[in-house]
Every structure is written in C-alpha cells, then in structure tokens.
Write a protein that holds these residues in place. Structure first.
Motif, PDB file in Angstrom:
ATOM      1  N   LYS A  85      25.637  23.256  50.030  1.00  0.00           N
ATOM      2  CA  LYS A  85      25.745  24.552  50.594  1.00  0.00           C
ATOM      3  C   LYS A  85      27.062  25.207  50.593  1.00  0.00           C
ATOM      4  CE  LYS A  85      26.819  23.222  55.360  1.00  0.00           C
ATOM      5  NZ  LYS A  85      26.481  23.472  56.475  1.00  0.00           N
ATOM      6  N   ALA A 127      22.814  34.561  51.784  1.00  0.00           N
ATOM      7  CA  ALA A 127      23.457  34.376  50.604  1.00  0.00           C
ATOM      8  C   ALA A 127      22.517  35.072  49.478  1.00  0.00           C
ATOM      9  CB  ALA A 127      23.941  33.164  50.074  1.00  0.00           C
ATOM     10  N   ASN A 194      33.525  27.257  57.518  1.00  0.00           N
ATOM     11  CA  ASN A 194      33.033  28.452  58.074  1.00  0.00           C
ATOM     12  C   ASN A 194      33.948  28.858  59.075  1.00  0.00           C
ATOM     13  OD1 ASN A 194      29.997  27.402  57.562  1.00  0.00           O
ATOM     14  ND2 ASN A 194      30.369  29.393  56.854  1.00  0.00           N
ATOM     15  N   MET A 198      37.248  26.832  61.030  1.00  0.00           N
ATOM     16  CA  MET A 198      38.359  27.303  60.348  1.00  0.00           C
ATOM     17  C   MET A 198      39.537  27.735  61.307  1.00  0.00           C
ATOM     18  SD  MET A 198      36.974  28.753  56.709  1.00  0.00           S
ATOM     19  CE  MET A 198      38.748  29.298  55.985  1.00  0.00           C
ATOM     20  N   VAL A 211      42.727  36.324  59.377  1.00  0.00           N
ATOM     21  CA  VAL A 211      41.748  37.727  59.243  1.00  0.00           C
ATOM     22  C   VAL A 211      41.586  38.134  57.922  1.00  0.00           C
ATOM     23  CG1 VAL A 211      40.828  39.643  60.341  1.00  0.00           C
ATOM     24  CG2 VAL A 211      42.261  38.138  61.405  1.00  0.00           C
ATOM     25  N   TYR A 227      25.884  36.033  63.654  1.00  0.00           N
ATOM     26  CA  TYR A 227      26.007  34.749  64.054  1.00  0.00           C
ATOM     27  C   TYR A 227      24.891  34.406  64.877  1.00  0.00           C
ATOM     28  CZ  TYR A 227      30.743  35.529  62.229  1.00  0.00           C
ATOM     29  OH  TYR A 227      31.695  35.963  61.444  1.00  0.00           O
ATOM     30  N   ARG A 289      38.811  38.617  51.356  1.00  0.00           N
ATOM     31  CA  ARG A 289      38.428  37.550  50.540  1.00  0.00           C
ATOM     32  C   ARG A 289      37.457  37.965  49.318  1.00  0.00           C
ATOM     33  NH1 ARG A 289      35.549  32.627  53.778  1.00  0.00           N
ATOM     34  NH2 ARG A 289      33.683  34.094  53.588  1.00  0.00           N
TER      35      ARG A 289
HETATM   36  C1  WQD Z   1      32.565  34.485  58.155  1.00  0.00           C
HETATM   37  C2  WQD Z   1      33.435  35.816  57.998  1.00  0.00           C
HETATM   38  C3  WQD Z   1      35.048  36.071  56.272  1.00  0.00           C
HETATM   39  C4  WQD Z   1      37.231  32.319  57.789  1.00  0.00           C
HETATM   40  C5  WQD Z   1      28.760  31.784  54.296  1.00  0.00           C
HETATM   41  C6  WQD Z   1      27.989  32.139  53.000  1.00  0.00           C
HETATM   42  C7  WQD Z   1      26.489  32.168  53.589  1.00  0.00           C
HETATM   43  C8  WQD Z   1      26.203  31.226  54.668  1.00  0.00           C
HETATM   44  C9  WQD Z   1      27.305  31.180  55.825  1.00  0.00           C
HETATM   45  C10 WQD Z   1      25.115  28.954  53.704  1.00  0.00           C
HETATM   46  C11 WQD Z   1      33.815  36.458  56.795  1.00  0.00           C
HETATM   47  C12 WQD Z   1      35.791  35.901  57.903  1.00  0.00           C
HETATM   48  C13 WQD Z   1      36.363  33.411  57.959  1.00  0.00           C
HETATM   49  C14 WQD Z   1      38.680  32.587  58.377  1.00  0.00           C
HETATM   50  C15 WQD Z   1      38.060  35.006  58.280  1.00  0.00           C
HETATM   51  N1  WQD Z   1      26.203  30.085  53.976  1.00  0.00           N
HETATM   52  N2  WQD Z   1      36.781  34.660  57.861  1.00  0.00           N
HETATM   53  N3  WQD Z   1      38.934  33.895  58.493  1.00  0.00           N
HETATM   54  O1  WQD Z   1      30.979  34.242  54.119  1.00  0.00           O
HETATM   55  O2  WQD Z   1      29.693  35.241  56.013  1.00  0.00           O
HETATM   56  O3  WQD Z   1      28.943  33.277  54.769  1.00  0.00           O
HETATM   57  O4  WQD Z   1      28.768  30.954  55.283  1.00  0.00           O
HETATM   58  O5  WQD Z   1      23.993  29.567  53.496  1.00  0.00           O
HETATM   59  O6  WQD Z   1      25.667  31.996  52.468  1.00  0.00           O
HETATM   60  O7  WQD Z   1      28.175  33.053  52.174  1.00  0.00           O
HETATM   61  O8  WQD Z   1      30.797  33.104  56.418  1.00  0.00           O
HETATM   62  O9  WQD Z   1      32.094  31.534  57.858  1.00  0.00           O
HETATM   63  O10 WQD Z   1      32.760  32.037  55.533  1.00  0.00           O
HETATM   64  O11 WQD Z   1      32.928  33.857  57.162  1.00  0.00           O
HETATM   65  O12 WQD Z   1      38.359  36.070  58.498  1.00  0.00           O
HETATM   66  O13 WQD Z   1      39.552  31.981  58.205  1.00  0.00           O
HETATM   67  O14 WQD Z   1      34.733  35.419  58.520  1.00  0.00           O
HETATM   68  O15 WQD Z   1      35.739  36.859  55.613  1.00  0.00           O
HETATM   69  O16 WQD Z   1      33.944  37.996  57.035  1.00  0.00           O
HETATM   70  P1  WQD Z   1      30.060  34.055  55.241  1.00  0.00           P
HETATM   71  P2  WQD Z   1      32.286  32.873  56.609  1.00  0.00           P
END
Ligand code: WQD
Length: 341
Positions: A85, A127, A194, A198, A211, A227, A289
């Motif tokens: 994943k 996704a 995630n 993080m 951010v 969430y 990102r």
């Molecule tokens: C969440 C938000 C980041 C870290 C991914 C997959 C999705 C699902 C869940 C599997 C985003 C922001 C993050 C940080 C930040 N996975 N961020 N600073 O990308 O929405 O989803 O995980 O099924 O398919 O794509 O999740 O937790 O990576 O990020 O600002 O240090 O937090 O840019 O907006 P995402 P995420």
C-alpha cells in the motif's frame, strides 16, 4: 471468559495481521463471527492476531496456500485485505505492486470459485479517484488513479466485479479514505508514511512538522482530506459482511466509500495534534507534494443507505488513540500535560 454468543459464520481474512486487518478481525470477533487469518507476516505482526484465531502463515501469491485455507476452514466468505500500500514505492516498483495486489486477488478469486466460497469483500482505496474535481466524491465520480498503487485497486475492483458476475459471487469493494487512529495501542499503525505518524515522528525528534503546500484553493490554503478512524473502517466491514451473508450469493455487487463526509485541513490536524500531544505542532511551510489533490472528501451517503453504516469517531479520537499507540512504542515521547494517556 468464554464467548456468550452463538458462534457466527466463519470468515477468512487475508492480511488479518496488518493495521487495518487486525482491527477488522477484532470487530468480527466482537460481533460474534468466527475468523481465520491468512497472512504472510511480511508487514503484518503475529501479535495483532488474538489468541484462538487460527493464523495461517502464507501468501495470497501462493495459490496452494489459499486453496488449503479454504479447504480446511470452509469459510462463508473471504475478506481480501492483504496488499502492498505504499503509493511512492508503487511508482518505483510497479511490477511488484501489480503482482502482489492483482495476482494475489486473482488467486483468491480463483480459489473461491473452485471451493464454492461465494462472498468476497475487497479493500479498495480513495486512491482510485486520483485528483477528483468534485466535492464530495461519490462512487460514480470518474476514476483516474495517479499511481500504480491506485491502478491496482481500480483494476482489482474490475476483476472482482467481472468474476462476481461470471461466477455468481456476491462482492463488496470498500474504498477507504484516510485511515487513522487505533482501537487499542497494540493495534496502532507501525508505518510512518501518513500524515499523523509523520507529524508524531517530527515532533518527538524535535523538528517542526512539514505542511506540504499552503496555497491550495481551500479555506486555509492547506490540503483537505477525509480522515476516518480505523475502528469505523472495521465496523463498516462487519456491516458489509452481514449484508453479504443475508443476501443470496451472487445477488450483491457494491462499491462503497468509507469516509466521514467531512473535510479536515492539514492545519486543523496540526492544531489537534498539538493540543493532544502537548508539543508545539506549528507547521513548517513546505512546497506542494507532487500528486496531491487540494481536497478529497467522501460522500458517505451510499454506504449509509446500503448498509446503515456511518462513522462514529471524530478527529480528536483518531489523534488521541494514534498518540497512545505511538507512546506505547516510544515510551520517551509522552509529555507532561499530554492527553491520550
Ligand atoms: C495527507 C495530507 C499531505 C505528511 C495516501 C494515499 C491514499 C491512502 C492514504 C492507501 C496530504 C499532507 C502529509 C506531512 C503534510 N493510502 N501531509 N505533511 O496522500 O491523502 O493519501 O494515504 O490506500 O491512497 O494516497 O495521505 O497521509 O500521505 O497525507 O502536509 O508530513 O497531509 O500533503 O495533504 P494521502 P497522507
């Protein structure tokens, strides 16, 4: 104590030793179902599988192991949760992801058809939508995944539906949005890929959390996500398999979002994390990102209509329970005045 309920039906859960699978197993048991886990323990943990639940150590890539599990335990249905994943990793190693996620599913479906297991639930993901330009995202929003990971989930849904139609299987694909939290500290997510873990990692290492992007067309400029507490994700599985069990086999084919229908920005997440942990969680602005959508929020109407399910927990409970799990593993992390203890 011995369970006071009549044992329910038996369900085979692939990936039942993982973060989400472990929560699903627990909910099924609490709901009076019987569970057997098939997990290769590549990322799963034996300790997540409760005593009394058979843990068959094997991969869904090993067709013989899947056959053996179905022959031995004759489940009413199968929940296929085992998968790779990591979105970023899938870009670097697409062949591995297609093989693990699609060949794994294909083996499972072939084995179900051969052994007369006619109810299958599949873990899909938000996704599949890629960069949706609608808010909220309904199940009929066009799918355009942006990563090999998302592609394997979308192709998995197609394979599931096609096999279901041709072979009289009842199927449900659940599209998880952003899963967070833990029902108990021992079941917490061990990954660090995630937002919530993080940020915990940055704070406890004395760094400011990053951010990613502050100029998005959202109310506070940061990305908005839906969430969802992992315990709610698990209860959606229980609702879905009860529906599968109640309907005649072959009658059901559903694709459902699992979300709360409420968007939360990165800034807001940091605020709640700061309050919960007692750390100063002021973010450090960083560039966008690649591949991030401004806003991805589920419409949770269809699942409520179909299964009568809706999420129970909010952001506070997700973050407090995730923090408890983090502190259980990193005992030095907890601060005076931090909640969630
Ligand atoms: C969440 C938000 C980041 C870290 C991914 C997959 C999705 C699902 C869940 C599997 C985003 C922001 C993050 C940080 C930040 N996975 N961020 N600073 O990308 O929405 O989803 O995980 O099924 O398919 O794509 O999740 O937790 O990576 O990020 O600002 O240090 O937090 O840019 O907006 P995402 P995420």
């Amino acid at each position: 104590a011995a369970p006071s309920y009549d044992p329910g039906m038996t369900w085979l859960v692939t990936g039942g030793a993982g973060y989400i699978g472990g929560h699903v197993v627990r909910q099924l048991l609490e709901g009076g179902e019987r569970v057997v886990v098939l997990d290769d323990l590549s990322s799963g943990e034996r300790s997540r599988v409760p005593a009394g639940v058979p843990l068959l150590r094997g991969s869904t890539l090993d067709r013989a192991a899947v056959d053996e599990a179905l022959r031995e335990h004759r489940p009413t249905g199968l929940l296929h949760i085992a998968a790779r994943k990591a979105v970023g990793e899938s870009v670097e190693r697409p062949l591995e992801y297609y093989r693990a996620n699609l060949t794994g599913l294909q083996n499972v479906l072939e084995s179900c058809v051969e052994h007369g297991v006619r109810r299958v639930l599949f873990s899909s993901s938000a996704a599949v939508y890629g960069l949706p330009d609608v808010d909220p995202v309904t199940e009929s929003t066009p799918c355009a995944p942006l990563s090999p990971y998302g592609e394997t989930k979308l192709a998995g849904e197609w394979l599931l539906a096609a096999a279901g139609r041709a072979h009289g299987l009842s199927t449900v694909a659940l599209r998880y949005f952003n899963v967070a939290g833990a029902a108990t500290p021992e079941l917490a997510d061990l990954g660090r890929s995630n937002l919530v873990p993080m940020v915990f990692e940055a704070l406890t290492a004395g760094r400011r959390p990053l951010v990613f992007g502050t100029d998005y067309p959202t109310p506070d400029g940061t990305c908005v996500r839906d969430y969802i507490h992992v315990a709610d994700v698990a209860s959606a599985h229980l609702a879905a398999l009860r529906r599968l069990a109640a309907d005649p086999p072959g009658a059901t084919s559903l694709v459902l979002n699992i979300g709360r229908g409420e968007g939360v920005s990165v800034r807001r997440m940091l605020e709640v994390i700061g309050r919960t942990t007692g750390y100063d969680a002021t973010g450090q602005d960083a560039p966008r990102r690649p591949g991030d959508a401004a806003s991805v929020v589920a419409s949770a109407e269809l699942i409520e209509r179909e299964l009568g399910w809706r999420a129970e927990y909010g952001i506070e409970e997700m973050i407090a329970s995730a923090w408890q799990g983090w502190c259980a593993r990193h005992p030095g992390a907890r601060r005076e005045g931090s909640k969630g203890s």
